[in-house]
Design a protein around this motif. Structure first.
Motif, PDB file in Angstrom:
ATOM      1  N   GLY A   2      -7.957   3.065   8.029  1.00 12.20           N
ATOM      2  CA  GLY A   2      -8.597   3.101   6.732  1.00 12.20           C
ATOM      3  C   GLY A   2      -7.906   2.187   5.742  1.00 12.20           C
ATOM      4  O   GLY A   2      -6.737   1.866   5.876  1.00 12.20           O
ATOM      5  N   PHE A   3      -8.658   1.749   4.766  1.00 17.65           N
ATOM      6  CA  PHE A   3      -8.101   0.924   3.708  1.00 17.65           C
ATOM      7  C   PHE A   3      -6.993   1.692   3.000  1.00 17.65           C
ATOM      8  O   PHE A   3      -7.114   2.867   2.699  1.00 17.65           O
ATOM      9  N   PHE A   4      -5.887   1.011   2.734  1.00 26.36           N
ATOM     10  CA  PHE A   4      -4.689   1.591   2.131  1.00 26.36           C
ATOM     11  C   PHE A   4      -3.962   2.496   3.123  1.00 26.36           C
ATOM     12  O   PHE A   4      -3.018   3.161   2.773  1.00 26.36           O
ATOM     13  N   GLY A   5      -4.422   2.542   4.382  1.00 30.28           N
ATOM     14  CA  GLY A   5      -3.659   3.239   5.401  1.00 30.28           C
ATOM     15  C   GLY A   5      -2.679   2.284   6.056  1.00 30.28           C
ATOM     16  O   GLY A   5      -2.105   2.573   7.090  1.00 30.28           O
ATOM     17  N   LEU A   6      -2.504   1.106   5.433  1.00 28.77           N
ATOM     18  CA  LEU A   6      -1.656   0.068   5.996  1.00 28.77           C
ATOM     19  C   LEU A   6      -0.179   0.380   5.797  1.00 28.77           C
ATOM     20  O   LEU A   6       0.674  -0.139   6.504  1.00 28.77           O
ATOM     21  N   PHE A   7       0.121   1.192   4.822  1.00 29.39           N
ATOM     22  CA  PHE A   7       1.500   1.408   4.437  1.00 29.39           C
ATOM     23  C   PHE A   7       1.882   2.851   4.721  1.00 29.39           C
ATOM     24  O   PHE A   7       1.116   3.768   4.465  1.00 29.39           O
ATOM     25  N   SER A   8       3.090   3.051   5.228  1.00 29.42           N
ATOM     26  CA  SER A   8       3.500   4.382   5.652  1.00 29.42           C
ATOM     27  C   SER A   8       3.513   5.344   4.482  1.00 29.42           C
ATOM     28  O   SER A   8       3.782   4.967   3.341  1.00 29.42           O
ATOM     29  N   LYS A   9       3.213   6.597   4.805  1.00 30.26           N
ATOM     30  CA  LYS A   9       3.214   7.637   3.776  1.00 30.26           C
ATOM     31  C   LYS A   9       4.594   7.755   3.130  1.00 30.26           C
ATOM     32  O   LYS A   9       4.713   7.942   1.922  1.00 30.26           O
ATOM     33  N   LYS A  10       5.627   7.623   3.944  1.00 28.87           N
ATOM     34  CA  LYS A  10       6.990   7.712   3.415  1.00 28.87           C
ATOM     35  C   LYS A  10       7.259   6.601   2.413  1.00 28.87           C
ATOM     36  O   LYS A  10       7.829   6.833   1.338  1.00 28.87           O
ATOM     37  N   LYS A  11       6.834   5.379   2.752  1.00 27.56           N
ATOM     38  CA  LYS A  11       7.044   4.247   1.856  1.00 27.56           C
ATOM     39  C   LYS A  11       6.277   4.439   0.554  1.00 27.56           C
ATOM     40  O   LYS A  11       6.808   4.164  -0.538  1.00 27.56           O
ATOM     41  N   GLN A  12       5.056   4.918   0.642  1.00 22.15           N
ATOM     42  CA  GLN A  12       4.264   5.160  -0.562  1.00 22.15           C
ATOM     43  C   GLN A  12       4.912   6.217  -1.443  1.00 22.15           C
ATOM     44  O   GLN A  12       4.934   6.102  -2.664  1.00 22.15           O
ATOM     45  N   GLN A  13       5.439   7.281  -0.816  1.00 24.93           N
ATOM     46  CA  GLN A  13       6.079   8.349  -1.579  1.00 24.93           C
ATOM     47  C   GLN A  13       7.335   7.841  -2.270  1.00 24.93           C
ATOM     48  O   GLN A  13       7.614   8.198  -3.427  1.00 24.93           O
ATOM     49  N   GLU A  14       8.092   7.000  -1.584  1.00 25.68           N
ATOM     50  CA  GLU A  14       9.296   6.429  -2.186  1.00 25.68           C
ATOM     51  C   GLU A  14       8.942   5.574  -3.400  1.00 25.68           C
ATOM     52  O   GLU A  14       9.623   5.617  -4.427  1.00 25.68           O
ATOM     53  N   THR A  15       7.874   4.796  -3.269  1.00 24.45           N
ATOM     54  CA  THR A  15       7.417   3.967  -4.386  1.00 24.45           C
ATOM     55  C   THR A  15       6.965   4.834  -5.555  1.00 24.45           C
ATOM     56  O   THR A  15       7.259   4.543  -6.719  1.00 24.45           O
ATOM     57  N   LEU A  16       6.259   5.903  -5.251  1.00 28.80           N
ATOM     58  CA  LEU A  16       5.786   6.826  -6.285  1.00 28.80           C
ATOM     59  C   LEU A  16       6.968   7.482  -6.999  1.00 28.80           C
ATOM     60  O   LEU A  16       7.008   7.544  -8.233  1.00 28.80           O
ATOM     61  N   ASP A  17       7.928   7.971  -6.230  1.00 28.33           N
ATOM     62  CA  ASP A  17       9.104   8.628  -6.827  1.00 28.33           C
ATOM     63  C   ASP A  17       9.868   7.662  -7.722  1.00 28.33           C
ATOM     64  O   ASP A  17      10.293   8.019  -8.829  1.00 28.33           O
ATOM     65  N   ARG A  18      10.029   6.437  -7.248  1.00 23.80           N
ATOM     66  CA  ARG A  18      10.761   5.439  -8.025  1.00 23.80           C
ATOM     67  C   ARG A  18       9.982   5.075  -9.293  1.00 23.80           C
ATOM     68  O   ARG A  18      10.556   4.961 -10.380  1.00 23.80           O
ATOM     69  N   GLY A  19       8.676   4.913  -9.151  1.00 27.05           N
ATOM     70  CA  GLY A  19       7.859   4.516 -10.287  1.00 27.05           C
ATOM     71  C   GLY A  19       7.765   5.566 -11.379  1.00 27.05           C
ATOM     72  O   GLY A  19       7.580   5.238 -12.549  1.00 27.05           O
ATOM     73  N   LEU A  20       7.890   6.837 -11.003  1.00 28.20           N
ATOM     74  CA  LEU A  20       7.783   7.923 -11.986  1.00 28.20           C
ATOM     75  C   LEU A  20       9.150   8.404 -12.477  1.00 28.20           C
ATOM     76  O   LEU A  20       9.223   9.394 -13.209  1.00 28.20           O
TER      77      LEU A  20
END
Length: 320
Positions: A2-20
């Motif tokens: 799926g679109f945006f399924g290109l990036f690992s969930k862990k990586k996305q969560q790390e980006t979210l945590d850092r961004g917030l």
């Protein structure tokens, strides 16, 4: 995939945590002061909590909703300790978002009944509109989609130039005309080229002006009308881009754009550089328009699909 399924969930969560991180630190510091010296949630704590939420740019109306929900829990349970307040806030904010149009999206696939999928992007200058378009184009292309961009902000040479730079960077064609050209004509040409060349996605940039609401309304209506001559389903989405770092100004921009055109989704950018991430909660609650993307940094993958569960969990995640 799926679109945006290109990036690992862990990586996305790390980006979210850092961004917030800035927002989270600010909220936790304010919460600590709100409950200082208190063992249970009482009227004083609720008054302090109200101030915490408002100063975190959640917005007055949404703050009052959240406070009312917590008051009901306190009245029902008779005793609520201040140590429980963090989890209660997390639960009530998640519940509030669940009642609105904001839905969780881990992946997002294009509809299969027609193509191209057409996104009309609106928003004032300086909110990160063109950058968001560029990042969207890159992520679509990485997902194997053929993308066309339309430079319909014909009133600013810089806007056209910036979109062309993104087009070259991403490796997707940009349809443009001379400065001062009719924006609807650019949209028409873009869609015609996209259809003729079998594109999957078309993203149209528009002028970021709000000084003349009637003029903006007429311009957007004309763009929509001429696109429908090429593709009756267009546009599939009207995406409003807002700068999260402006807090309450983002609220006002959202209201003004909602008054002149039908907004179907929101992208809230620049959340990594501000402590005003609470604006996401308030805007999604007040507008009843789904937040679809959030911008958490300069990198291509720092534009994420918004997932309310992950957002609230990250915002209220204790590092202790």
């Amino acid at each position: 995939m799926g679109f945006f399924g290109l990036f690992s969930k862990k990586k996305q969560q790390e980006t979210l945590d850092r961004g917030l991180e800035k927002t989270k630190t600010s909220v936790f510091d304010k919460l600590a002061r709100a409950v200082a010296g208190k063992s249970k949630v009482d009227d004083d704590v609720l008054d302090n909590l109200e101030e915490v939420l408002i100063t975190s740019d959640v917005g007055v109306d949404t703050t009052l909703k959240i406070i009312s929900r917590i008051e009901e829990r306190v009245a029902r349970d008779k005793y609520v300790s201040t140590s429980e307040l963090n989890n209660i806030l997390r639960e009530e904010i998640a519940a509030l978002l669940a009642e609105n149009n904001t839905t969780d999206m881990d992946e997002w696939d294009l509809p299969t009944d027609h193509r191209p999928y057409v996104i009309l992007v609106v928003g004032v200058n300086g909110v990160g509109k063109t950058t968001t378009i560029g990042k969207l184009a890159w992520q679509f292309k990485e997902a194997g989609k053929k993308v066309y961009l339309g430079a319909a902000d014909t009133f600013r040479a810089a806007a056209v130039e910036q979109l062309c730079i993104w087009g070259e960077r991403v490796g997707v064609p940009v349809v443009k005309q001379q400065m001062g050209s009719d924006p609807a004509s650019v949209a028409f040409d873009t869609l015609q080229s996209a259809v003729a060349n079998g594109a999957d996605v078309v993203i149209i940039d528009t002028a970021g002006r709000l000084h003349n609401k009637v003029g903006l309304m007429n311009e957007l209506k004309k763009i929509k009308d001429v696109m429908k001559k090429v593709l009756p389903t267009a546009p599939d989405e009207v995406l409003l881009v807002l700068d999260g770092s402006t807090g309450q100004n983002a609220f006002e921009q959202a209201r003004q754009f909602a008054a002149v055109t039908q907004i179907t989704s929101l992208a809230i950018t620049k959340l990594d550089g501000t402590a005003k991430g609470g604006v996401v909660i308030g805007i999604s609650d007040q507008l009843k328009v789904p937040v679809k993307y959030i911008g958490l940094g300069e990198g291509m993958t720092d534009l994420q699909l918004f997932n309310k569960r992950d957002f609230v969990d990250s915002l209220f995640k204790s590092d202790k």
